[in-house]
Write an enzyme that holds these catalytic residues in place. Structure first.
Site, PDB file in Angstrom:
ATOM      1  CG  ASP A  58      -4.156 -63.496 -34.481  1.00  0.00           C
ATOM      2  OD1 ASP A  58      -3.215 -63.051 -33.791  1.00  0.00           O
ATOM      3  OD2 ASP A  58      -3.983 -63.989 -35.612  1.00  0.00           O
ATOM      4  CG  ASN A  85      -1.102 -65.977 -20.693  1.00  0.00           C
ATOM      5  OD1 ASN A  85      -0.226 -66.217 -19.873  1.00  0.00           O
ATOM      6  ND2 ASN A  85      -1.493 -66.889 -21.587  1.00  0.00           N
ATOM      7  CE1 TYR A 164       8.697 -64.885 -23.987  1.00  0.00           C
ATOM      8  CE2 TYR A 164      10.416 -65.048 -22.311  1.00  0.00           C
ATOM      9  CZ  TYR A 164       9.078 -65.085 -22.669  1.00  0.00           C
ATOM     10  OH  TYR A 164       8.118 -65.295 -21.707  1.00  0.00           O
ATOM     11  CE  LYS A 168       6.905 -62.220 -22.356  1.00  0.00           C
ATOM     12  NZ  LYS A 168       5.431 -62.067 -22.339  1.00  0.00           N
ATOM     13  CB  THR A 199       4.361 -73.636 -20.625  1.00  0.00           C
ATOM     14  OG1 THR A 199       5.379 -72.743 -21.112  1.00  0.00           O
ATOM     15  CG2 THR A 199       3.984 -73.241 -19.200  1.00  0.00           C
TER      16      THR A 199
END
Length: 247
Positions: A58, A85, A164, A168, A199
């Protein structure tokens, strides 16, 4: 034996990355929080002939990370490839605009997408340094790049959510700084852009497949000695080809 740890590898791009690296002869360590899902992914990979092993990890739990390091150390002794990832989107608060974003949402996303990468990388570095020429790949996104986000003529101009994309963008800086620290070593550190892939992360709304999304990470994980370091590399939006992206 060349070993590769992929976090969040029980499904999607992470799973496809593990599958493709295994097809290239690597021993793949399938990192996942959920033991049942992680073991199921390993069994599926093994049916294709992969040398695959489940590693429970985790990325937001330092004790879990420490246990993963101890197991890899005991069973493999070193690590050739680390692919960070694992990531979450955190969803959208309110109307999805910056002014309606909560700090709780920002903290949750950064905990996995940024802090988790730093925690895992720092913990795994001693194992990576033991390898002949290790590779670190941080899975980023084109939405991280201000060059595209701030271009009114680019398709990404329409994006307004900050959780998000901001995580990134931070990950890109993290990638660059590790690349600088390790500049004079055989270790290369790069960020991969999978492109907009179908995904669970986006409700399977992407126009690229998870298999295609794994290709940039696999490329960066298998760079030769004269390959680049400190780059954002992968799918180029609208061009249907791969290359270096602007930060």
């Amino acid at each position: 034996m060349t070993t590769a740890l992929i976090t969040g590898a029980n499904k999607g791009i992470g799973y496809e990355t593990a599958r493709q690296l295994a097809a290239r002869g690597m021993t793949v360590l399938v990192g996942a929080r959920d033991a049942d899902l992680g073991r199921a992914a390993v069994e599926k990979l093994k049916t294709e002939g992969a040398d695959a092993h489940f590693i429970q990890i985790d990325v937001s739990d330092e004790e879990s990370i420490a246990q993963a390091v101890a197991r890899i150390d005991a069973e493999f002794g070193s690590l050739d490839v680390l692919i960070n990832n694992a990531a979450i989107t955190g969803g959208l608060d309110g109307n999805g605009k910056p002014s309606s974003t909560t700090l709780a949402a920002m903290r949750e996303v950064f905990e996995t997408n940024v802090f988790g990468v730093v925690a895992v990388t720092n913990a795994m570095l001693p194992l990576l340094r033991r390898a002949e020429a290790a590779r670190i790949v941080n899975v980023s996104s084109e939405v991280s790049a201000l060059t595209y986000i701030m271009d009114p003529d680019h398709a990404l101009w329409q994006l307004t959510g900050i959780t998000y994309p901001a995580s990134k963008s931070a990950l890109n800086m993290v990638t660059g700084m590790y690349a600088k620290e390790l500049w004079d070593t055989p270790i290369k550190v790069n960020a991969a852009n999978p492109g907009y892939c179908a995904t669970d992360l986006n409700g399977n709304s992407g126009f690229r497949t998870a298999e295609q999304g794994a290709e940039p990470s696999v490329h960066l994980a298998t760079l030769p000695a004269d390959g680049p370091t400190g780059q954002l590399w992968g799918y180029l939006w609208g061009e249907d080809e791969y290359g270096q992206l602007a930060w």
